[in-house]
Design a protein around this motif. Sequence first.
Motif, PDB file in Angstrom:
ATOM      1  N   TYR A  20       5.286   9.718  -0.103  1.00 37.41           N
ATOM      2  CA  TYR A  20       4.451   8.679   1.075  1.00 37.41           C
ATOM      3  C   TYR A  20       3.674   9.540   1.695  1.00 37.41           C
ATOM      4  N   PRO A  21       2.776   8.715   2.383  1.00 35.71           N
ATOM      5  CA  PRO A  21       1.738   9.404   3.209  1.00 35.71           C
ATOM      6  C   PRO A  21       2.316   9.947   4.197  1.00 35.71           C
ATOM      7  N   GLU A  22       1.480  10.608   5.017  1.00 36.29           N
ATOM      8  CA  GLU A  22       2.058  11.402   6.304  1.00 36.29           C
ATOM      9  C   GLU A  22       1.544  10.315   7.503  1.00 36.29           C
ATOM     10  N   ALA A  23       0.730   9.478   7.364  1.00 34.61           N
ATOM     11  CA  ALA A  23       0.459   8.847   8.430  1.00 34.61           C
ATOM     12  C   ALA A  23      -0.461   7.414   7.688  1.00 34.61           C
ATOM     13  N   LEU A  24      -0.266   6.189   8.370  1.00 39.70           N
ATOM     14  CA  LEU A  24      -0.800   5.081   7.867  1.00 39.70           C
ATOM     15  C   LEU A  24      -2.294   5.260   7.663  1.00 39.70           C
ATOM     16  N   GLY A  25      -3.026   6.126   8.204  1.00 35.24           N
ATOM     17  CA  GLY A  25      -4.479   6.375   7.873  1.00 35.24           C
ATOM     18  C   GLY A  25      -4.681   6.908   6.707  1.00 35.24           C
ATOM     19  N   ASP A  26      -3.639   7.679   5.959  1.00 30.61           N
ATOM     20  CA  ASP A  26      -3.959   8.147   4.701  1.00 30.61           C
ATOM     21  C   ASP A  26      -4.043   6.899   3.678  1.00 30.61           C
ATOM     22  N   VAL A  50       5.607   8.673   6.093  1.00 31.62           N
ATOM     23  CA  VAL A  50       5.996   7.017   6.400  1.00 31.62           C
ATOM     24  C   VAL A  50       6.397   6.494   5.196  1.00 31.62           C
ATOM     25  N   HIS A  51       7.723   5.941   5.272  1.00 28.72           N
ATOM     26  CA  HIS A  51       8.260   5.239   4.120  1.00 28.72           C
ATOM     27  C   HIS A  51       8.292   3.560   4.187  1.00 28.72           C
ATOM     28  N   ASP A  52       7.755   3.117   5.413  1.00 23.55           N
ATOM     29  CA  ASP A  52       8.130   1.911   5.997  1.00 23.55           C
ATOM     30  C   ASP A  52       7.312   1.473   7.235  1.00 23.55           C
ATOM     31  N   VAL A  53       6.944   0.428   7.581  1.00 19.57           N
ATOM     32  CA  VAL A  53       6.444  -0.009   8.689  1.00 19.57           C
ATOM     33  C   VAL A  53       6.750  -1.282   9.457  1.00 19.57           C
ATOM     34  N   ARG A  54       6.907  -1.246  10.821  1.00 18.48           N
ATOM     35  CA  ARG A  54       7.211  -2.428  11.428  1.00 18.48           C
ATOM     36  C   ARG A  54       6.154  -2.970  12.386  1.00 18.48           C
ATOM     37  N   SER A  55       6.393  -4.062  13.025  1.00 12.68           N
ATOM     38  CA  SER A  55       5.376  -4.450  14.055  1.00 12.68           C
ATOM     39  C   SER A  55       5.560  -3.934  15.401  1.00 12.68           C
ATOM     40  N   GLY A  56       4.963  -3.461  16.058  1.00 11.93           N
ATOM     41  CA  GLY A  56       5.347  -3.091  17.546  1.00 11.93           C
ATOM     42  C   GLY A  56       5.029  -4.120  18.487  1.00 11.93           C
ATOM     43  N   ALA A  57       5.251  -5.396  18.316  1.00 13.71           N
ATOM     44  CA  ALA A  57       4.852  -6.417  19.173  1.00 13.71           C
ATOM     45  C   ALA A  57       6.304  -6.590  19.856  1.00 13.71           C
ATOM     46  N   ALA A  58       6.324  -6.959  21.336  1.00 13.10           N
ATOM     47  CA  ALA A  58       7.341  -7.148  22.039  1.00 13.10           C
ATOM     48  C   ALA A  58       7.815  -8.508  21.788  1.00 13.10           C
ATOM     49  N   GLY A  59       9.016  -8.851  22.127  1.00 17.32           N
ATOM     50  CA  GLY A  59       9.307 -10.444  21.877  1.00 17.32           C
ATOM     51  C   GLY A  59      10.094 -10.925  20.728  1.00 17.32           C
ATOM     52  N   ASN A  60       9.981 -12.148  20.695  1.00 23.89           N
ATOM     53  CA  ASN A  60      10.759 -12.798  19.465  1.00 23.89           C
ATOM     54  C   ASN A  60       9.930 -13.867  18.859  1.00 23.89           C
ATOM     55  N   ARG A  99      10.458   9.558   7.757  1.00 20.12           N
ATOM     56  CA  ARG A  99      11.413  10.114   7.346  1.00 20.12           C
ATOM     57  C   ARG A  99      11.136  11.484   6.850  1.00 20.12           C
ATOM     58  N   GLU A 100      11.937  12.445   6.984  1.00 20.48           N
ATOM     59  CA  GLU A 100      11.760  13.880   6.510  1.00 20.48           C
ATOM     60  C   GLU A 100      12.101  14.093   4.973  1.00 20.48           C
ATOM     61  N   GLU A 101      11.251  14.676   4.151  1.00 16.86           N
ATOM     62  CA  GLU A 101      11.283  15.018   2.984  1.00 16.86           C
ATOM     63  C   GLU A 101      11.743  16.464   2.694  1.00 16.86           C
ATOM     64  N   GLU A 102      11.977  16.721   1.654  1.00 20.70           N
ATOM     65  CA  GLU A 102      12.237  18.201   1.289  1.00 20.70           C
ATOM     66  C   GLU A 102      11.366  19.063   1.695  1.00 20.70           C
ATOM     67  N   GLY A 103      11.479  20.310   2.217  1.00 14.96           N
ATOM     68  CA  GLY A 103      10.480  21.100   2.618  1.00 14.96           C
ATOM     69  C   GLY A 103       9.823  20.870   4.106  1.00 14.96           C
ATOM     70  N   GLY A 146       0.660  -1.156   0.023  1.00 12.33           N
ATOM     71  CA  GLY A 146      -0.100  -0.024   0.102  1.00 12.33           C
ATOM     72  C   GLY A 146       0.674   1.226  -0.094  1.00 12.33           C
ATOM     73  N   LEU A 147       1.786   1.366   0.965  1.00 11.48           N
ATOM     74  CA  LEU A 147       2.849   2.282   0.736  1.00 11.48           C
ATOM     75  C   LEU A 147       3.376   2.572  -0.506  1.00 11.48           C
ATOM     76  N   ASP A 148       3.853   1.397  -1.376  1.00 17.83           N
ATOM     77  CA  ASP A 148       4.600   1.570  -2.337  1.00 17.83           C
ATOM     78  C   ASP A 148       3.436   2.136  -3.580  1.00 17.83           C
ATOM     79  N   GLN A 149       2.188   1.569  -3.580  1.00 16.50           N
ATOM     80  CA  GLN A 149       1.315   2.184  -4.412  1.00 16.50           C
ATOM     81  C   GLN A 149       0.994   3.535  -4.178  1.00 16.50           C
ATOM     82  N   TYR A 150       0.980   4.044  -3.121  1.00 18.99           N
ATOM     83  CA  TYR A 150       0.639   5.270  -2.676  1.00 18.99           C
ATOM     84  C   TYR A 150       1.851   6.353  -3.240  1.00 18.99           C
ATOM     85  N   TYR A 151       2.942   5.782  -3.038  1.00 23.35           N
ATOM     86  CA  TYR A 151       4.239   6.614  -3.526  1.00 23.35           C
ATOM     87  C   TYR A 151       4.123   6.381  -5.151  1.00 23.35           C
TER      88      TYR A 151
END
Length: 125
Positions: free
Chosen positions: A63-69, A105-115, A96-100, A52-57
């Motif tokens: 890239y979108p400013e938030a995942l909700g976008d 949001v250019h990537d996403v990770r899981s917020g889960a703790a543990g392995n 990441r900060e773009e020009e201006g 979804g992020l790649d298609q948005y880009y």
Amino acid sequence: MQRRFGFTLIELLVVMAIVSALLGIVAPRYMHKVAVAREAALKENLSALRIGLDQYYSDRGTYPEALGDLVARRYLRAVPLDPVTERRDTWVPAIREEEGGRKVVHDVRSGAAGNATDGTPFAAW
């Protein structure tokens, strides 16, 4: 003489011992399979978010400013559930900060703790 129908205490204890032995064998395997299924679902949900992020880009050149976008612009129907935390708001966006000075949001990770079962941390996926 009346005959009594039923089970003796010894018979009940033997049956309970057999059932508990069988559960002791099956339960760990079942729990392992549940963990493996959660990890597979997590990988699939991360893949859907990243696509979804790649298609948005690709469509918008940024890239979108938030995942909700992604949901607002209909790249996703909803933000997927993190199957490990069982929540939708625990995703950790890589910002990441773009020009201006615009933060995106250019990537996403899981917020889960543990392995995971292979020892890698969920946050590294």
